[in-house]
Design a protein around this motif. Sequence first.
Motif, mmCIF file in Angstrom:
data_model
loop_
_atom_site.group_PDB
_atom_site.id
_atom_site.type_symbol
_atom_site.label_atom_id
_atom_site.label_comp_id
_atom_site.label_asym_id
_atom_site.label_seq_id
_atom_site.Cartn_x
_atom_site.Cartn_y
_atom_site.Cartn_z
ATOM 1 N N ALA A 118 6.669 1.306 -18.993
ATOM 2 C CA ALA A 118 5.979 0.114 -19.497
ATOM 3 C C ALA A 118 6.857 -1.124 -19.460
ATOM 4 O O ALA A 118 6.349 -2.248 -19.452
ATOM 5 C CB ALA A 118 5.495 0.354 -20.926
ATOM 6 N N THR A 119 8.168 -0.914 -19.424
ATOM 7 C CA THR A 119 9.080 -2.060 -19.558
ATOM 8 C C THR A 119 9.542 -2.630 -18.226
ATOM 9 O O THR A 119 10.240 -3.646 -18.206
ATOM 10 C CB THR A 119 10.336 -1.657 -20.355
ATOM 11 N N THR A 120 9.187 -1.985 -17.112
ATOM 12 C CA THR A 120 9.710 -2.456 -15.825
ATOM 13 C C THR A 120 8.614 -3.025 -14.926
ATOM 14 O O THR A 120 7.487 -2.537 -14.928
ATOM 15 C CB THR A 120 10.425 -1.308 -15.071
ATOM 16 N N ALA A 121 8.988 -4.060 -14.178
ATOM 17 C CA ALA A 121 8.097 -4.630 -13.165
ATOM 18 C C ALA A 121 8.605 -4.291 -11.771
ATOM 19 O O ALA A 121 8.055 -4.754 -10.772
ATOM 20 C CB ALA A 121 8.006 -6.145 -13.328
ATOM 21 N N ASN A 122 9.645 -3.450 -11.713
ATOM 22 C CA ASN A 122 10.223 -3.019 -10.443
ATOM 23 C C ASN A 122 9.478 -1.777 -9.954
ATOM 24 O O ASN A 122 9.526 -0.737 -10.614
ATOM 25 C CB ASN A 122 11.715 -2.708 -10.635
ATOM 26 N N PRO A 123 8.800 -1.840 -8.815
ATOM 27 C CA PRO A 123 8.017 -0.690 -8.341
ATOM 28 C C PRO A 123 8.856 0.566 -8.133
ATOM 29 O O PRO A 123 8.370 1.676 -8.382
ATOM 30 C CB PRO A 123 7.418 -1.174 -7.009
ATOM 31 N N ASN A 124 10.101 0.405 -7.683
ATOM 32 C CA ASN A 124 10.959 1.569 -7.450
ATOM 33 C C ASN A 124 11.311 2.268 -8.758
ATOM 34 O O ASN A 124 11.299 3.502 -8.853
ATOM 35 C CB ASN A 124 12.232 1.147 -6.718
ATOM 36 N N LEU A 125 11.629 1.474 -9.789
ATOM 37 C CA LEU A 125 11.920 2.063 -11.100
ATOM 38 C C LEU A 125 10.663 2.681 -11.708
ATOM 39 O O LEU A 125 10.718 3.744 -12.328
ATOM 40 C CB LEU A 125 12.495 1.007 -12.039
ATOM 41 N N LEU A 126 9.519 2.009 -11.523
ATOM 42 C CA LEU A 126 8.266 2.545 -12.037
ATOM 43 C C LEU A 126 7.985 3.912 -11.424
ATOM 44 O O LEU A 126 7.607 4.858 -12.128
ATOM 45 C CB LEU A 126 7.120 1.583 -11.739
ATOM 46 N N PHE A 127 8.173 4.019 -10.116
ATOM 47 C CA PHE A 127 7.975 5.312 -9.450
ATOM 48 C C PHE A 127 8.928 6.362 -10.009
ATOM 49 O O PHE A 127 8.526 7.498 -10.289
ATOM 50 C CB PHE A 127 8.187 5.165 -7.938
ATOM 51 N N LEU A 128 10.192 6.001 -10.183
ATOM 52 C CA LEU A 128 11.180 6.948 -10.702
ATOM 53 C C LEU A 128 10.795 7.440 -12.089
ATOM 54 O O LEU A 128 10.814 8.655 -12.362
ATOM 55 C CB LEU A 128 12.561 6.292 -10.737
ATOM 56 N N SER A 168 0.814 -1.214 0.000
ATOM 57 C CA SER A 168 0.000 0.000 0.000
ATOM 58 C C SER A 168 0.848 1.265 0.000
ATOM 59 O O SER A 168 0.489 2.255 -0.633
ATOM 60 C CB SER A 168 -0.951 0.007 1.208
ATOM 61 N N THR A 169 1.988 1.249 0.705
ATOM 62 C CA THR A 169 2.837 2.446 0.755
ATOM 63 C C THR A 169 3.469 2.714 -0.600
ATOM 64 O O THR A 169 3.487 3.862 -1.080
ATOM 65 C CB THR A 169 3.941 2.284 1.815
ATOM 66 N N GLN A 170 3.986 1.668 -1.244
ATOM 67 C CA GLN A 170 4.562 1.837 -2.581
ATOM 68 C C GLN A 170 3.492 2.272 -3.579
ATOM 69 O O GLN A 170 3.750 3.108 -4.450
ATOM 70 C CB GLN A 170 5.206 0.533 -3.055
ATOM 71 N N LYS A 171 2.299 1.707 -3.441
ATOM 72 C CA LYS A 171 1.204 2.090 -4.336
ATOM 73 C C LYS A 171 0.872 3.571 -4.173
ATOM 74 O O LYS A 171 0.714 4.293 -5.156
ATOM 75 C CB LYS A 171 -0.037 1.236 -4.052
ATOM 76 N N ALA A 172 0.785 4.013 -2.922
ATOM 77 C CA ALA A 172 0.487 5.425 -2.671
ATOM 78 C C ALA A 172 1.578 6.321 -3.230
ATOM 79 O O ALA A 172 1.302 7.402 -3.772
ATOM 80 C CB ALA A 172 0.319 5.659 -1.169
ATOM 81 N N LEU A 173 2.829 5.887 -3.116
ATOM 82 C CA LEU A 173 3.946 6.682 -3.619
ATOM 83 C C LEU A 173 3.873 6.815 -5.137
ATOM 84 O O LEU A 173 4.044 7.911 -5.690
ATOM 85 C CB LEU A 173 5.264 6.026 -3.206
ATOM 86 N N ILE A 174 3.621 5.711 -5.823
ATOM 87 C CA ILE A 174 3.533 5.741 -7.286
ATOM 88 C C ILE A 174 2.330 6.585 -7.733
ATOM 89 O O ILE A 174 2.430 7.381 -8.674
ATOM 90 C CB ILE A 174 3.448 4.318 -7.851
#
Length: 403
Positions: free
Chosen positions: A89-99, A40-46
Amino acid sequence: MKKNAMLTIQMALMMFFQYMMFAVWWVPLAAYLTQMDIGSTQKALILSSMALGCLVSPITGMIADRYFQGQYVLAFTNFINAILLALAATTANPNLLFLFLLLAMIFYMPTWGLTSSIAMTHIATEKFARIRVFGSVGWVVSGGFSLLFVHLFAMDFDGTNLPFYCGAGVSLLAAIFNLSLPKTLPASNGQPLSLINTMGLGAVKLMRNRNFFWFITLSFLSMIPFSMYWSYCSEFLLDEGFKYISITMNFGQLAEMLFLLSVPFMVRKFGLRITMFYGLLALTIRYLAFYTGALTDTGLLYMIGILTHGLIFGYFYLGGQMYIDQKAPKALKAQAQGFIFLVTFGLGLLVGNFINAKIIAIFSETGPDGTNYHWGIIWGITTAMSIALAVLFPLLVKKENNK
């Protein structure tokens, strides 16, 4: 005559592409993050990438507005946005997606103000509303990508990474088109750089006025229940089994196009204060509809909640921009508009996303069969927030100047 018609078409297409490229991936984003099964925290961040972009992007806009022609700035930001969305679109890494999404929003968010500035440079101000509505049209039409992939290519769309690719494609198309726009010289060329003015912070002094203080405070607080729909509704619709999430939510944007036309009439008839109060009533009606729909499993009530979006946005948030314009002295009008945007879709959306992520996390359980949400309780909480705002607004923001 032909020149004016061509300008109108160019400005309309500019708005159409600019809002389509955002809506196509933003609307189903929460559903995609749910499918990724992140916390939930990563989701909120993204989901807060837009809000964080709002906080930083005025600096980008400030620099560009002083040194470069508007059409080139728009083309450049859209090109960078296309690259970043493709990377997302190419990443499944939440941290990279957020970046990637954060960087995309830092470049994208200044374009809302930039496209308005370009349009009003070349089109009479009184005709701007007719041009801006094509942004809403682009938002609505973005739902067509879902139909295209599901029916033509037999591929799932909502809850996948395909919306990012579509957003990247529209961004690239827009960047190429932007190069054909008429020359728009830097509006603030030669003026000193001022972070305080750009962020709208010079308007803080207006909060010494009691009504203005409560208006700003309640606008900030309103984003907490508002962001439950804005950021998390696609997660709710995914859980409810809706197949065309983007199209379903875009009905609210379609209704917005119609309700926006009623704003001038409402202001003339009832005044800004009452019009904004009606916007908060509509917010309450939305969540009462979701709450009742969740308890009775009635999908029609969800549509009522979605269709109220135009009333909420037009009457309260657009009405708030008009209120700001009335209250601010001429020297602070532009700063005051930047300030309300910072307070609502910047800080307010950011805080609202994290609060709502926590609410959803508390009232849901994840097991072997997936996540079980208690939507009745979740919507009940947002309904209570909305009722409190609707009660407090007429009590704290007093009538003035017979309005």
